[in-house]
Enzyme design. Structure first.
Site, PDB file in Angstrom:
ATOM      1  N   GLU A  31      -2.698  15.258 -30.756  1.00  0.00           N
ATOM      2  CA  GLU A  31      -4.072  15.447 -30.291  1.00  0.00           C
ATOM      3  C   GLU A  31      -5.028  14.456 -30.942  1.00  0.00           C
ATOM      4  O   GLU A  31      -6.132  14.804 -31.365  1.00  0.00           O
ATOM      5  CB  GLU A  31      -4.526  16.896 -30.560  1.00  0.00           C
ATOM      6  CG  GLU A  31      -3.660  17.913 -29.819  1.00  0.00           C
ATOM      7  CD  GLU A  31      -4.076  19.364 -30.042  1.00  0.00           C
ATOM      8  OE1 GLU A  31      -4.736  19.653 -31.045  1.00  0.00           O
ATOM      9  OE2 GLU A  31      -3.714  20.202 -29.201  1.00  0.00           O
ATOM     10  N   ASP A  71       1.214  27.010 -27.724  1.00  0.00           N
ATOM     11  CA  ASP A  71       0.091  26.980 -28.653  1.00  0.00           C
ATOM     12  C   ASP A  71      -0.497  28.371 -28.840  1.00  0.00           C
ATOM     13  O   ASP A  71      -1.598  28.633 -28.362  1.00  0.00           O
ATOM     14  CB  ASP A  71      -0.969  26.009 -28.135  1.00  0.00           C
ATOM     15  CG  ASP A  71      -2.029  25.713 -29.184  1.00  0.00           C
ATOM     16  OD1 ASP A  71      -1.782  25.991 -30.368  1.00  0.00           O
ATOM     17  OD2 ASP A  71      -3.099  25.198 -28.816  1.00  0.00           O
ATOM     18  N   GLU A  74      -7.757  32.511 -31.680  1.00  0.00           N
ATOM     19  CA  GLU A  74      -8.182  31.513 -30.687  1.00  0.00           C
ATOM     20  C   GLU A  74      -7.879  31.956 -29.259  1.00  0.00           C
ATOM     21  O   GLU A  74      -8.733  31.878 -28.386  1.00  0.00           O
ATOM     22  CB  GLU A  74      -7.485  30.171 -30.979  1.00  0.00           C
ATOM     23  CG  GLU A  74      -7.793  29.100 -29.955  1.00  0.00           C
ATOM     24  CD  GLU A  74      -7.144  27.764 -30.297  1.00  0.00           C
ATOM     25  OE1 GLU A  74      -6.460  27.665 -31.334  1.00  0.00           O
ATOM     26  OE2 GLU A  74      -7.328  26.813 -29.509  1.00  0.00           O
TER      27      GLU A  74
END
Lengths: 714, 714
Positions: A309, A388, A416
């Protein structure tokens, strides 16, 4: 008076004064309120031993005694106070004291952190080989409460299953323009930094370290794995800030680790390259690391997110990730440090048109060929699933693919993708499932064994040298630590599972409830416990029900990842797709006709995942693209399952809210906690309804199949 | 040397030195490069008149003459210089000079800004009643170039169709955490503020004012209609910053306006209310406005976004928007100021499940009942369409609904929804279509008539007292002013259409090309013009083709509004839906079965829009929900139209890039311009392909109808 917004004490109840020298924090005490020390504090305790950690134990005992009228003694002879003293009720003692054998027979070595707990003739004893064991023994006593003081208790030894029980903070020094002070943080600001400067609130930080120690954590990586320009300097000219944190956490047996940028030799060192095989680069890391240890002698090591990323990494130099990790491992080795090298490497600029590329494959494809090439002090840190941190993923196949590598399993305590601490989502059961998963089938080792020891081998010589469990922290400077007061349980459970991964998550929740909430003196004595279990036990599965179905994942709003957006990631470069069309949905990851990901598992899982019939329902759409009419093991069709689970998820949230209201209405919860929890439950219900209505509308519009029960779909 | 990144001059070509005292700006000269003044600058010009605007005209002429060897004279006798002078080639003169009649016969009054242009016996004359007319006459000469100096030219009078030709800056003083320095700005920072402070670059600001005057703009609202806390203070304690801007723009006949917060009496004045009928509130606005005019005597007025997207407004007090607007109008009336009151009022917290609420209806529903209730100096500022500046919308029905109200038509030059100045999208044709639309049918007035005069009535007494045209600016501190160099044409066209709304947008583009680009001295003399027309003429329709189909709008990424996301707004509170399911798509806004929006138009449009057969193809999905197999007037089905237009749009962009490359390859474009345009064309092509592939994939997956031509859809 600890009557701030976070006090869990009953209103109007008199509390003894705080001992001098300890400023009351205007924050919730979480799982270590004074009340939890009542059993110890009202007794006579002797601590035998010396050194900083023994001092910590002693000061905990003293504080409890000051509050509850007990007596704390340091030194002297075991079982014998000064003339005229009443006998000890509790003794915390190092095993080097001979008289210990009167109470606890010698057994296997307890190691750095283990302890034995026993009681004989009304005296409870905690014995440890090393001071850290006394500290963990103390917290075990706290958990046991009055039960620790049964007159007789057969000796029971406790050793952590994993040597490193770590939390990773994703804290930034500067406020990041998009990610803020804490990346994926839902609990206010950072406990370490504020607006580019050290926060320097040692009382709060010490309280955090105490909570972490109280659930078994012994390592903290202090900054975000995405290392931005300012944060890179923590390694060199801002190292003093890390040292300050280390000084505050050290009394609770917590070592600090640091996320570093692989490009540091260029950005900090002025070298033209960060090539791991370049001698100048190796020398720079060696020199820099020497300086780190000169400043922080018990420094834990580095954490690295490389080639991921946008973060720099060894690929830029044509090197592989073993080269990268070993570069840092070599620099750390002389000092006993470790590098945690994250396996979260994938192409985040994927073309959504290309169905042959599969992000789920990436970590295995990159790392499995490197098994055996990592230095002994390099730990490969693997997210529990291949994607993820979704509410539901299969366990990462990397975990079974690298028996000659130290692997750490990474879980995300910060929510998240699981409701961002606005939703109740107790994740203990998820982590427990992951840790108990047996990649080689029912007779092979479990994931928890791999985290404890490479390959999960039970060879005694190598025991405890696995990578351990790493938990991305959900704590911040919020008065409740975690935004949602009930999200404290997740941080607690992560620590406890790292210590003892075979603990039942419901039992862990029981511990947490017992510690955190004051039992009611009136009414149904068990209402609090039952209600909290009712709200929390199944909350992860409830969350799963009203969000993305059957393991397909995502369907969240891009960027912030809160709330539904079925197609939000469908045409993006992020590699997270569901491929829903008017006929069906799911990702074909079979070897036969798909991306081949199912083949990354050993048997029997490779065969089970490969077949629609063998694949567990909850992972069906992760592995297969099926028609909406496909019949699940549950007997339902895929489309009816989507409708049913979404309506059911909303009902479960509504029910949780009712349970909470009944609980709070009975006066069993501190008003500040109640206010915060109610506000969050309202939002959770709103959001669950939104998920339900959007998902159902999306799939009704696409499939054309009406709900069998005719419920409203828009 | 003006050889900065923005110079449009050919490389290596010698330019005369800049006159002293004028610092060269390191920015592109846009449509007023020195070259555009060559015809004037190489002649003998006399300016007759006095005052600041005449000074501006004179300094423009002097600068041109210094560069190109001509002579500038001020005063004297018309047609006669001092003894020995050669005769004048050009005279700019106020009509108060008697000798004017020798050249130009007296006609209708020219008004504040009009002028007459004529030539007799080799002398070209510009006559104006007022100095502003001379300024606009000068820029007309610039546009004409050598053609202005034909020996004979019959007198031709020019008057602006609209009295107020305004640009609205959406500039913030502080950098807004989400919206940045300029809301929806795609051309760098603000020309007015930077990081909370005045930018104070008078040269750059003056150059901006000059460009605006050069295309006919005479009013600038300096700050964002979303008035945040800091910006609110421009009205009071930071008024000096506005005055500074006014001082710089005044020499180009531009008045400044200010966006104000309706809550100012509370937030700035300390009153407990902002109720428009409260005497204290009225007194506060009167006093504050008095102070504004004491500081800026030619202040233009206020712009207000009230009760819209979170901005405060009269609804909080149970008052309507005429009450709100009249409050400010009353405060401004003594000084000749106006309030621009935006009609962009709708519920931005709509429930997507509710299909009866229709955002398109909102402005009409709120405002039409208030027709006739607004004060004379209140202008209702109406976005051209009922939604929000989409590439294609029907014309707002409000425009036909309020014949007794002064209406300004608002267009968006900044390309929020039309490619954000990374895509070529010449919007002149869109605005021209809007301005030429006849809401009452072919025999009634056009929108341009309504903007010129309430109700579009041609009654001479009320001529020019309409609200005019308001254009949200696309300019910033980018060296090319507008990010994409070709986006300059949009700002130019907006000004020109405000002055003369019946101009052909292709002719306007011709003017802009002629002014902006230096003609080639070698090769095909017309290649530049032809190529630019090829790239730009159809670019709006090209953009429409590869984005949301058939008037349905949006399908953009939420928040930033760039790039495709078909369902991005489908389940949001924003009221912008397409309702696509497996069978069809579109919003039923008919009276018979839908939201009734079609009934907000007068006949014949109400009937035409009501029927699937009557509705123009390009608006079909705005008014109707139809099956994918519905056959358009074009003969294509809706689904095949979607595929065809998307593939075609991409091809058109590809072709535009080829045309540009050929043009640049021929050395006809300044390298800096070429670099910037190519980079943007690359991005446009990438983005157009993304739109094409995502839209086609979405609708293939949903409809199941294959492309008739078997092209790749993913």
């Amino acid at each position: 008076m600890n009557d701030g917004p976070g006090s869990s004490r009953g209103a109007g109840r008199a509390e003894p004064e705080q001992p001098e020298g300890q400023r009351p924090l205007d924050v919730h005490p979480a799982w270590l309120p004074p009340e939890a020390f009542r059993a110890i504090g009202s007794r006579r305790t002797r601590v035998l031993g010396d050194g900083p950690l023994v001092e910590t134990v002693l000061s905990e005992v003293r504080e409890a005694c000051a509050r509850y009228g007990g007596v704390a003694r340091h030194g002297g002879v075991m079982g014998h106070g000064a003339t005229g003293d009443e006998p000890d009720d509790l003794i915390l003692v190092l095993s080097t004291v001979d008289a210990v054998r009167d109470f606890v027979p010698a057994g296997q070595p307890l190691g750095e952190e283990g302890f034995t707990l026993a009681a004989r003739s009304g005296v409870t004893v905690v014995v440890a080989d090393r001071p850290a064991g006394l500290l963990y023994g103390l917290f075990e006593l706290v958990r046991l409460g009055e039960a620790a003081f049964r007159p007789e208790r057969a000796p029971e030894s406790h050793r952590p299953a994993m040597r490193r029980r770590m939390v990773d903070q994703w804290d930034n020094v500067d406020v990041h323009p998009v990610m803020g002070q804490v990346e994926r943080g839902y609990a206010g600001g950072s406990l370490f930094w504020r607006d580019g400067k050290p926060r320097r609130d040692p009382d709060r930080l010490r309280a955090y370290g105490r909570l972490l120690a109280g659930c078994g954590v012994n390592a903290v990586s202090v900054n975000n794995v995405n290392v931005h320009a300012t944060e890179a300097h923590l390694l060199t000219d801002r190292l003093a800030e890390v040292a300050e944190i280390a000084d505050v956490l050290r009394p609770y047996h917590i070592r600090v680790h640091l996320s570093v940028s692989f490009a540091s030799p260029i950005t900090l060192g002025g070298l033209p390259t960060a090539d791991p095989l370049d001698e100048r680069v190796r020398a720079w890391w060696a020199g820099t690391t020497r300086q780190v240890y000169a400043t922080i002698p018990d420094f834990g090591g580095y954490v690295v997110k490389a080639d991921s990323e946008g973060q720099p990494g060894p690929f830029a130099y044509g090197r592989n990730h073993a080269d990268g990790a070993n570069l840092l491992a070599a620099a750390l080795a002389p000092y006993g440090g470790v590098v945690h090298w994250r396996a979260f490497v994938y192409n985040h600029r994927q073309d959504w048109r290309d169905r042959s590329t599969d992000r789920a494959r990436a970590a295995y494809d990159h790392f499995a060929p490197l098994d055996g090439q990592f230095h002994d002090n390099a730990i490969l840190q693997v997210k529990y699933g291949p994607m993820d941190f979704q509410a539901r993923e299969p366990v990462s196949p990397v975990i079974a693919a690298m028996p000659a590598t130290r692997l750490a399993v990474e879980v995300q305590v910060t929510q998240e993708y699981t409701g961002q601490q606005r939703h109740v989502c107790y994740l203990g059961p998820q982590w427990s499932e992951v840790l108990g998963f047996r990649p080689w089938g029912p007779d092979g080792p479990a994931v928890r064994d791999v985290a404890a020891s490479p390959g999960g081998a039970a060879s005694p010589g190598r025991a405890h040298d696995g990578g351990g469990l790493v938990a991305v922290s959900n704590a911040g400077d919020d008065p409740f630590w975690t935004g949602h007061p009930l999200a404290q349980a997740n941080l607690y459970a992560a620590g406890r599972l790292a210590w003892a991964p075979d603990l039942d998550p419901t039992a862990i929740l029981d511990e947490w409830i017992e510690l955190t909430f004051t039992p009611s003196s009136t009414g149904d004595p068990d209402l609090l416990r039952r209600s909290l279990h009712e709200v929390m036990d199944g909350s992860w599965r409830t969350y799963e029900r009203y969000t993305a179905p059957l393991g397909v994942g995502f369907m969240v709003r891009p960027g912030h990842h809160y709330g539904p957006d079925v197609d939000g990631y469908e045409y993006t470069p992020w590699g997270t797709y569901h491929f829903a069309d008017r006929d069906g949905i799911g990702v074909d990851r079979t070897v036969a006709t798909g991306t081949g990901f199912a083949g990354q598992y050993p048997p029997p899982w490779s065969q089970l995942y490969e077949s629609r019939q063998g694949c567990p329902d909850e992972l069906l759409l992760f592995f297969h693209h099926v028609p909406y009419g496909h019949v699940l093991h549950s007997g339902s069709t895929v489309i009816q399952h989507i409708y049913d689970t979404h309506f059911a998820g909303v009902e479960e949230v509504r029910r949780a809210r009712q349970v909470w209201e009944r609980l709070a209405g009975a006066g069993l919860v501190d008003p500040a906690v109640d206010t915060r929890v109610r506000e969050r439950l309202d939002e959770q219900l709103r959001c669950a309804e939104e998920w339900c209505d959007q998902l159902n509308a999306y799939f009704l519009r696409k499939s054309g199949v009406p709900d069998a029960h005719g419920r409203p779909i828009y």
